[in-house]
Write an enzyme that holds these catalytic residues in place. Structure first.
Site, PDB file in Angstrom:
ATOM      1  N   GLY A  75       0.841  -1.199   0.000  1.00 31.44           N
ATOM      2  CA  GLY A  75       0.000   0.000   0.000  1.00 31.44           C
ATOM      3  C   GLY A  75       0.874   1.246   0.000  1.00 31.44           C
ATOM      4  N   SER A 109       0.051   4.321   4.630  1.00 27.09           N
ATOM      5  CA  SER A 109      -1.251   3.625   4.595  1.00 27.09           C
ATOM      6  C   SER A 109      -1.425   2.747   5.837  1.00 27.09           C
ATOM      7  CB  SER A 109      -1.392   2.790   3.319  1.00 27.09           C
ATOM      8  OG  SER A 109      -0.371   1.816   3.236  1.00 27.09           O
ATOM      9  N   SER A 141       5.731  -1.832  -2.356  1.00 25.05           N
ATOM     10  CA  SER A 141       5.647  -2.803  -3.466  1.00 25.05           C
ATOM     11  C   SER A 141       4.542  -2.422  -4.456  1.00 25.05           C
ATOM     12  CB  SER A 141       5.471  -4.234  -2.944  1.00 25.05           C
ATOM     13  OG  SER A 141       4.490  -4.334  -1.942  1.00 25.05           O
TER      14      SER A 141
HETATM   15  P1  ADP Z   1       3.445   2.729   6.186  1.00 28.49           P
HETATM   16  O1  ADP Z   1       4.263   1.624   6.805  1.00 28.49           O
HETATM   17  O2  ADP Z   1       2.376   2.222   5.252  1.00 28.49           O
HETATM   18  O3  ADP Z   1       4.282   3.797   5.535  1.00 28.49           O
HETATM   19  P2  ADP Z   1       2.973   3.616   8.875  1.00 28.49           P
HETATM   20  O4  ADP Z   1       2.393   2.455   9.617  1.00 28.49           O
HETATM   21  O5  ADP Z   1       4.428   3.921   9.043  1.00 28.49           O
HETATM   22  O6  ADP Z   1       2.601   3.455   7.324  1.00 28.49           O
HETATM   23  O7  ADP Z   1       2.190   4.947   9.221  1.00 28.49           O
HETATM   24  C1  ADP Z   1       0.787   4.989   9.331  1.00 28.49           C
HETATM   25  C2  ADP Z   1       0.406   6.162  10.226  1.00 28.49           C
HETATM   26  O8  ADP Z   1      -1.023   6.208  10.320  1.00 28.49           O
HETATM   27  C3  ADP Z   1       0.923   5.971  11.644  1.00 28.49           C
HETATM   28  O9  ADP Z   1       1.322   7.223  12.130  1.00 28.49           O
HETATM   29  C4  ADP Z   1      -0.316   5.450  12.400  1.00 28.49           C
HETATM   30  O10 ADP Z   1      -0.290   5.767  13.764  1.00 28.49           O
HETATM   31  C5  ADP Z   1      -1.433   6.180  11.685  1.00 28.49           C
HETATM   32  N1  ADP Z   1      -2.746   5.500  11.756  1.00 28.49           N
HETATM   33  C6  ADP Z   1      -3.905   6.073  12.148  1.00 28.49           C
HETATM   34  N2  ADP Z   1      -4.927   5.198  12.114  1.00 28.49           N
HETATM   35  C7  ADP Z   1      -4.409   4.027  11.679  1.00 28.49           C
HETATM   36  C8  ADP Z   1      -4.978   2.742  11.461  1.00 28.49           C
HETATM   37  N3  ADP Z   1      -6.278   2.468  11.647  1.00 28.49           N
HETATM   38  N4  ADP Z   1      -4.163   1.766  11.015  1.00 28.49           N
HETATM   39  C9  ADP Z   1      -2.842   2.026  10.793  1.00 28.49           C
HETATM   40  N5  ADP Z   1      -2.246   3.212  10.982  1.00 28.49           N
HETATM   41  C10 ADP Z   1      -3.020   4.228  11.443  1.00 28.49           C
END
Ligand code: ADP
Length: 200
Positions: free
Chosen positions: A33, A37, A107
């Site tokens: 994603g 995400s 990805s």
């Molecule tokens: P990625 O790994 O896809 O780049 P991250 O997990 O690092 O994304 O970041 C997602 C951000 O969104 C985090 O700061 C997280 O706390 C926030 N967030 C808010 N709500 C959600 C949710 N329901 N699920 C996952 N992340 C969330």
């Protein structure tokens, strides 16, 4: 292959034996994603839950791999392809070791995800699509990357000036804009139970 004299060595402790000892079905949970995400967050929550249940896991994360194994790779299309190819092979080795592997990488290309799926046995590749709208990811922007990409300070940023190809048949779809971290993690755990990857 560059060397035709390389022969696969069949060792005595087999993949099946390692998996049986760990009382789990090894697999790769592939989180895909857009940036922000929720891949890392949900993968971390799922791993924690699996760990508490006594399972043997390993979490591979985009940024961490780019500091080591793939530090020679950038974000051009060719480098992204090689990045995922290496991570796929690495995930396969960890699954071979008997682990439930959680891989959290943007990805963006379908063909790369297909390549990793094809490395694994049937049912061992679980594609988890983070169906979080771009606007939500951009609003979160925990690392300020979208802001930089919008200003042109980062090139080839997925969702802005580099394509993300939405999975056609993912095993699990998570919309983190509508479900909490706990709810999303529970959906993944449910999938693992109903598909007999874990039994508790
Ligand atoms: P990625 O790994 O896809 O780049 P991250 O997990 O690092 O994304 O970041 C997602 C951000 O969104 C985090 O700061 C997280 O706390 C926030 N967030 C808010 N709500 C959600 C949710 N329901 N699920 C996952 N992340 C969330």
């Amino acid at each position: 292959m560059k060397n035709d004299n390389v022969v696969w060595h069949q060792h005595k402790v087999t993949r099946t034996a390692r998996a049986e000892q760990k009382r789990q079905q090894p697999c790769v949970l592939w989180f895909t994603g857009l940036s922000a995400s929720g891949k890392s967050t949900i993968a971390g929550a799922v791993e924690q839950k699996l760990f508490e249940l006594g399972h043997h896991t390993y979490l591979l994360d985009g940024d961490n791999v780019r500091h080591g194994l793939n530090k020679d790779l950038g974000f051009s299309d060719t480098d992204r392809v090689e990045n995922i190819r290496r991570i796929g092979e690495l995930s396969k080795l960890f699954a071979d070791a008997g682990l439930i592997v959680l891989s959290a990488f943007i990805s963006p290309f379908r063909s790369d995800r297909r390549l990793v799926r094809d490395l694994m046995a049937d049912g061992e590749f679980v594609e988890i699509y983070m169906n979080t709208p771009l606007e939500v990811c951009e609003q979160r922007d925990p690392k300020g990357l979208y802001q930089k990409a919008r200003k042109g300070e980062i090139k080839n940023f997925t969702g802005i000036d580099s394509e993300y190809e939405v999975p056609e048949h993912p095993e699990v779809i998570l919309n983190t804009a509508e479900c909490s971290v706990e709810e999303c993690a529970a959906l993944v755990i449910d999938y693992l139970r109903t598909h007999s990857i874990i039994h508790d």
